[in-house]
Design an enzyme around this catalytic site. Structure first.
Site, PDB file in Angstrom:
ATOM      1  N   ASN A   1       0.867  -1.182   0.000  1.00 20.39           N
ATOM      2  CA  ASN A   1       0.000   0.000   0.000  1.00 20.39           C
ATOM      3  C   ASN A   1       0.904   1.232   0.000  1.00 20.39           C
ATOM      4  O   ASN A   1       1.469   1.595   1.029  1.00 20.39           O
ATOM      5  CB  ASN A   1      -0.892  -0.030   1.255  1.00 20.39           C
ATOM      6  CG  ASN A   1      -1.705   1.240   1.412  1.00 20.39           C
ATOM      7  OD1 ASN A   1      -1.783   2.065   0.494  1.00 20.39           O
ATOM      8  ND2 ASN A   1      -2.325   1.410   2.578  1.00 20.39           N
TER       9      ASN A   1
ATOM     10  N   LYS B   1       0.085   4.296  -0.346  1.00 14.08           N
ATOM     11  CA  LYS B   1      -0.548   5.511   0.189  1.00 14.08           C
ATOM     12  C   LYS B   1      -0.269   6.704  -0.751  1.00 14.08           C
ATOM     13  O   LYS B   1      -0.215   6.513  -1.958  1.00 14.08           O
ATOM     14  CB  LYS B   1      -0.075   5.754   1.625  1.00 14.08           C
ATOM     15  CG  LYS B   1      -0.224   4.489   2.479  1.00 14.08           C
ATOM     16  CD  LYS B   1      -0.022   4.709   3.941  1.00 14.08           C
ATOM     17  CE  LYS B   1      -0.172   3.371   4.653  1.00 14.08           C
ATOM     18  NZ  LYS B   1      -0.104   3.483   6.098  1.00 14.08           N
TER      19      LYS B   1
ATOM     20  N   HIS C   1      -9.602   1.166   4.712  1.00  9.46           N
ATOM     21  CA  HIS C   1      -8.299   1.322   5.365  1.00  9.46           C
ATOM     22  C   HIS C   1      -8.450   2.268   6.554  1.00  9.46           C
ATOM     23  O   HIS C   1      -9.260   3.198   6.522  1.00  9.46           O
ATOM     24  CB  HIS C   1      -7.275   1.873   4.371  1.00  9.46           C
ATOM     25  CG  HIS C   1      -5.896   1.912   4.942  1.00  9.46           C
ATOM     26  ND1 HIS C   1      -5.470   2.949   5.731  1.00  9.46           N
ATOM     27  CD2 HIS C   1      -4.871   1.021   4.893  1.00  9.46           C
ATOM     28  CE1 HIS C   1      -4.222   2.692   6.125  1.00  9.46           C
ATOM     29  NE2 HIS C   1      -3.836   1.538   5.624  1.00  9.46           N
TER      30      HIS C   1
ATOM     31  N   GLU D   1      -6.834   4.700   7.563  1.00  8.41           N
ATOM     32  CA  GLU D   1      -6.717   6.146   7.265  1.00  8.41           C
ATOM     33  C   GLU D   1      -7.990   6.671   6.604  1.00  8.41           C
ATOM     34  O   GLU D   1      -8.373   7.826   6.815  1.00  8.41           O
ATOM     35  CB  GLU D   1      -5.471   6.385   6.389  1.00  8.41           C
ATOM     36  CG  GLU D   1      -4.205   6.244   7.239  1.00  8.41           C
ATOM     37  CD  GLU D   1      -3.010   5.661   6.514  1.00  8.41           C
ATOM     38  OE1 GLU D   1      -2.954   5.722   5.271  1.00  8.41           O
ATOM     39  OE2 GLU D   1      -2.116   5.125   7.207  1.00  8.41           O
TER      40      GLU D   1
ATOM     41  N   GLU E   1      -5.487  -4.874  10.318  1.00 11.95           N
ATOM     42  CA  GLU E   1      -4.480  -3.840  10.547  1.00 11.95           C
ATOM     43  C   GLU E   1      -4.810  -3.084  11.831  1.00 11.95           C
ATOM     44  O   GLU E   1      -5.594  -2.118  11.808  1.00 11.95           O
ATOM     45  CB  GLU E   1      -4.467  -2.856   9.370  1.00 11.95           C
ATOM     46  CG  GLU E   1      -4.066  -3.497   8.066  1.00 11.95           C
ATOM     47  CD  GLU E   1      -3.416  -2.489   7.129  1.00 11.95           C
ATOM     48  OE1 GLU E   1      -2.290  -2.721   6.709  1.00 11.95           O
ATOM     49  OE2 GLU E   1      -4.039  -1.452   6.849  1.00 11.95           O
TER      50      GLU E   1
ATOM     51  N   GLY F   1       2.191   2.433  10.708  1.00 11.75           N
ATOM     52  CA  GLY F   1       3.112   3.557  10.569  1.00 11.75           C
ATOM     53  C   GLY F   1       3.748   3.990  11.875  1.00 11.75           C
ATOM     54  O   GLY F   1       4.319   5.073  11.960  1.00 11.75           O
TER      55      GLY F   1
ATOM     56  N   SER G   1       3.309  -1.816  10.343  1.00 13.07           N
ATOM     57  CA  SER G   1       4.751  -1.797  10.620  1.00 13.07           C
ATOM     58  C   SER G   1       5.458  -3.106  10.263  1.00 13.07           C
ATOM     59  O   SER G   1       6.373  -3.539  10.960  1.00 13.07           O
ATOM     60  CB  SER G   1       5.013  -1.401  12.077  1.00 13.07           C
ATOM     61  OG  SER G   1       4.583  -0.055  12.294  1.00 13.07           O
TER      62      SER G   1
HETATM   63  P1  PGA Z   1       2.744   0.540   7.553  1.00 16.06           P
HETATM   64  O1  PGA Z   1       1.292   0.701   6.884  1.00 16.06           O
HETATM   65  O2  PGA Z   1       3.317  -0.759   7.010  1.00 16.06           O
HETATM   66  O3  PGA Z   1       3.526   1.732   7.107  1.00 16.06           O
HETATM   67  O4  PGA Z   1       2.543   0.467   9.023  1.00 16.06           O
HETATM   68  C1  PGA Z   1       0.455  -0.403   6.687  1.00 16.06           C
HETATM   69  C2  PGA Z   1      -0.852   0.037   6.086  1.00 16.06           C
HETATM   70  O5  PGA Z   1      -1.365   1.095   6.471  1.00 16.06           O
HETATM   71  O6  PGA Z   1      -1.413  -0.648   5.212  1.00 16.06           O
END
Ligand code: PGA
Length: 255
Positions: free
Chosen positions: A12, A14, A99, A101, A174, A180, A219
């Site tokens: 992903n 983003k 997601h 976000e 997630e 993140g 992460s």
């Molecule tokens: P990250 O994001 O690996 O940077 O923690 C994962 C995601 O949001 O899909």
């Protein structure tokens, strides 16, 4: 091998890597990762970089693509949005839905997530539905309840569609606190949450629930990917930050 399901490694990106950077990424990544029949690799570039990414990977049909979000309307006066048909036309087979976000930064509700899952599926694309609890929910022992609520809400329409709709569905667990933050769930945390999700999928969809892949995200790095992938019940990984570097993404795809 933790799972009988073929592992899915999903990137992903983003709001990172525009068309030029996406092309450069694939030049490097493809030289580091040879096609493998025992896994599925999916990349979710930004919508504006999808065509460039596909073009850069055109010699590699083993790499599949998706978009990070869609609108539920077919077309019209929705400035800034992308429809499912447009995503399909640009080469997306998968759509990330719900997601964290989208839910927590853009205020997407369970009802909107449900509508998106149905719409994506009706038009023949595969929804990758993201679910996960916030830290205060985990600390209050509500992980399974929160995730079950998100699943029930999002899949309400889908379970009424034909069996092929469920066959295409992918779930990504997630935990919001792990995205993140550098704070990864342990393989045991992931297994426990995935077991709860599997139970809920069985109760919502019956036998079909057995085959739906459940990915872990939050992460993930080249250093922890193998251990997470080996955890019972983990069928793949959804990776943000560590998927932006071709070398670390190639290492994760080879985990
Ligand atoms: P990250 O994001 O690996 O940077 O923690 C994962 C995601 O949001 O899909």
């Amino acid at each position: 091998m933790a799972s009988l399901r073929k592992p899915i490694l999903a990137a992903n990106w983003k709001m990172n890597l525009g068309p030029t950077a996406a092309s450069g990424f694939f030049e490097s990544f493809l030289s580091r990762y040879a096609a493998r029949a025992d896994r599925t690799v999916i990349v979710f570039p930004s919508a504006i970089a999808l065509s460039a990414a596909r073009h850069a990977a055109q010699a590699r049909p083993d790499i599949q693509f998706g978009v990070q979000n869609v609108h539920t309307a077919e077309k019209g006066a929705f400035t800034g949005e992308t429809s499912v048909s447009m995503a399909h036309d640009a080469g997306a087979h998968f759509v990330l839905v719900g997601h964290s976000e989208r839910r927590h930064v853009f205020g997407e509700t369970d009802a909107q997530t449900a509508e998106k899952v149905s719409r994506v599926s009706v038009l023949g694309l595969a929804p990758m539905l993201c679910v996960g609890e916030k830290i205060e929910e985990r600390e209050a022992g509500q992980t399974n309840a929160v995730v079950a609520r998100q699943l029930r809400a999002a899949l309400e329409g889908l379970v009424k569609q034909d069996a092929s709709a469920l066959a295409a569905l992918v779930i990504a667990y997630e935990p919001v606190w792990a995205i993140g933050t550098g704070r990864t769930a342990t393989p045991q945390d992931a297994s426990a949450a995935h077991a709860g999700i599997r139970d809920e999928l069985r109760s919502l969809t019956g036998a079909a629930g057995e085959a739906i892949p459940i990915l872990y995200g939050g992460s993930v790095t080249a250093a922890n990917a193998s251990a997470l992938l080996a955890a019972p019940g983990v069928d793949g990984l959804l990776v943000g930050g560590a998927s932006l570097d071709p070398e670390s993404w190639a290492a994760i795809c080879s985990a």
